[in-house]
Design an enzyme around this catalytic site. Sequence first.
Site, PDB file in Angstrom:
ATOM      1  CD1 TRP B 319      76.245   1.443  50.189  1.00  0.00           C
ATOM      2  CD2 TRP B 319      74.987   0.907  52.100  1.00  0.00           C
ATOM      3  NE1 TRP B 319      74.737   1.294  49.861  1.00  0.00           N
ATOM      4  CE2 TRP B 319      74.198   1.085  51.229  1.00  0.00           C
ATOM      5  CE3 TRP B 319      74.683   0.763  53.299  1.00  0.00           C
ATOM      6  CZ2 TRP B 319      72.799   1.018  51.529  1.00  0.00           C
ATOM      7  CZ3 TRP B 319      73.321   0.543  53.635  1.00  0.00           C
ATOM      8  CH2 TRP B 319      72.562   0.422  52.667  1.00  0.00           C
ATOM      9  CG  HIS B 320      75.817   1.065  57.137  1.00  0.00           C
ATOM     10  ND1 HIS B 320      76.426  -0.056  56.389  1.00  0.00           N
ATOM     11  CD2 HIS B 320      74.739   0.724  57.255  1.00  0.00           C
ATOM     12  CE1 HIS B 320      75.592  -1.109  56.615  1.00  0.00           C
ATOM     13  NE2 HIS B 320      74.641  -0.679  57.169  1.00  0.00           N
ATOM     14  N   GLY B 321      77.529   5.330  56.127  1.00  0.00           N
ATOM     15  CA  GLY B 321      77.623   6.805  56.301  1.00  0.00           C
ATOM     16  C   GLY B 321      79.041   7.364  56.313  1.00  0.00           C
TER      17      GLY B 321
END
Lengths: 159, 468
Positions: B319-321
Site C-alpha cells: 500500500w505504501h509503494g
Amino acid sequence: MTDPRFWKFIKWLLIIVLAVFLISGRLSNRISITDFSTMAKAVTEATDLTPMQEADNQMLKRLYGLDSSLYDGVLLYYPTTNMGAEELLLVKMADTSQAAEVQAAMENRLATQKKSFDGYGAEQTAMLEKSILKVRGNYALFISAEDPVKVRQAFDRNY
Amino acid sequence: MAFSTISFLFAFLPAALILYRIVPERARAVILILISLVFYAWGDVRHLPVLLFSMVFNYVAGLELGLLKQKGAKRRAKYAMMLAVAVNLFLLGYYKYTGFFAGSLARMFGRAPSSSVMPLPIGISFFTFSAISYILDIYLERARYSRDFVQVAAYICMFPKLISGPIVQYKDMKGRFTAPKMTMSNFLAGTQKFVVGLFKKVLLADALGAAFAGISALDGMAAATAWLGMIFYSLQLFFDFAGYSDMAIGLAQILGFPIDKNFDYPYISDGIADFWRRWHISLGRWFRDYVYIPLGGNRCSTGRQILNLLVVWLLTGLWHGAAWTFVFWGIWHGGLLILERFALKNLRELIPKAVRIAVTVLLVFIGWVFFFSPSMGSALLWIRQMFGGAGLGIWNGATGYFLRTNLITLIAAVICCGPNLGRTVTNLSYQKGRFGVIISVAVYIVLFLCCISYIVGSSYNSFLYFQF
C-alpha cells in the site's frame, strides 16, 4: 429506482467509461522515470556544445523566467556570444502540471531570439526556424542547433 | 494543493470557510464537495476524472449492493460487493502497480523495463480505501447504503482527508453530512490542532528533511553519519505525516467533523504491536477491520494467525509503494510482530520498559532505511555504512557538521516526540485560569507567525506521504 438491476446496468456503463478513459489516458499521459542525468547526457552528446556555455540558475531566470529549484532537473546551455543562436534547455518537471508554464517560457524565449535576429542574422534566424520545442509528459526540450533532429531523437530514445 | 502553502492558508482556506459558513447547514455538504473538487484540481486537473469516477461508481455500486441486501439476495450481494471492491483495487493497481509488476516481469525475462509510467493521481491510495470502506460497511451491515449522492461523495472527497488521510471509515461518518454544524469550540480546537500540525511540518519536518537530504547526497558516510541520517529521516517522516494528520483533523473539526487522532506518540512505543496502535492508526484499523478480521483474525490456529498477519503486512507494505523495498518493510514489521506475539510473549514482561522502548525505536528506525531507500541494494549499503562499511571510520568531519548545524532541531524534535510538552501547554491553558489562556493563545499565534515566515522564506517542500 429501487430495482438493483437498474443500478447494475449503470455500474457496468461506468466500468465501460472507465475502461475507455484509462485506455485513452495510457496512450497520452505517460511520464518518464529516466534519471535526469541520463537524459541530460543523451541530449548533450547528440549535439555540438562548443558554441554554447552552461548556465546557472540566475541565467535561467534571466533568459526563461524559470526557477530551477521548482523542477526535478534543469540543464541550460546558451550561446557563448551575442551572435550565436545555439541553445539547449532540458527540464524534468516535478509534476506534469508545470508543463504549460515551461512550454510558455520556451516559446517566449524562442520568440525573443527570433525578434533579436530578425532582419540581419539570416543564419541565426534559419537555425531558430528549424529549432525544436517538445514537451512530453514530465520532460521538456528546447533545442536550437545545426541538427536539432538528432537531439530530439536522443530525447525520444531515452524518454 | 498542500496545507502548508501560502495560497492554501491565505486564499483557499479563508474563502472556503467563509463560503461554508454562510450557506445553510443543509447545503454545506454540497459546498464541501465543490470546494474539495477545486482543492483536488488545483494541483493537477487531469486526475479529477479519477476522483469523480470513484465518487459516482461507489455511490451506484453501494445502491445496488444495499438494494440486493434489502431483498435478501445474499449471493448476488456478495458478487456485487466483490466486483465493486475489485474495480476500486483495479483503479488503484492500474496507476500504482502496473509499472512495478511490468518492470519486475520484464527483468525476470531479461528485458529492459519501460522507462515511462502513468503519473499517480495524488491521494488515490487514501480515497480508494475510503471508497472500499463504504462498500464493505454496507456489505458487512455496519452501515446502511445511502440514497443521497451528496452523503457518499462528501465522505469520499472531503478535502481535509482527501490527499493524505486519515482514512476515516464510513460507519464512523455516516449521517454526519446531513447538516454539519460549525461551532466556536470546534473552530478553536480545530485551529489549535492545525497550528500544531503546521509547526510539526514546517519547523521540524522540513528542517530535518534538509539535514537528511544533505547526508543522503554524500558519496560515503562514516558510521555515525549514517546513523544520524537514519534518525533525521525517521523524525522527519513522523513530523511530516503526523503534522499533516493534525492539520487534516483540525480542518475537519473546524468544518464540523471530529475525527480520531492518527498518531499517538509512536516513538515512545514499548513494542511493535504498541507502535502500530500509535502510528497511522486509521490505516492499521482499516487493515484490521477489512482484511485481518475477515481472514479470521485471532480466532483461529496459530499457523493461520501467522499467515493472516503476513498477508496484512505484505499488503500494508505494498500500500505504501510499488517497490520491493516497501514489500520488505511490510514483511519486516509483520515478522517482528509475529516474533513479539508468539515467540517473545513471556520474555517481554521481564525486560524493563525503557529497554523495550529503545529496542522498538531501533527496530522501527532500521525499517525506515528500507522505506527511504530507492532500492534494496541502496538500503543494504546504507545499513552497511552504519557499521563502518564505507571505510570512513566511526566519526568524521561531516558527522560533526551535520550534528552541530542541526542540534537544536534535533533536540526540539526529540522533545516533541513525547507527550510532556503538549501536556505542559494544556495544563497552562486549563489550570492557570484566564492568564493561562491568554499565554496559551499567544504561544499559538507566535507559532503560526513563525511557520508563516519560514514558509515565505523557503521553497515549497511537499509532504512525504503524498507519494503513497
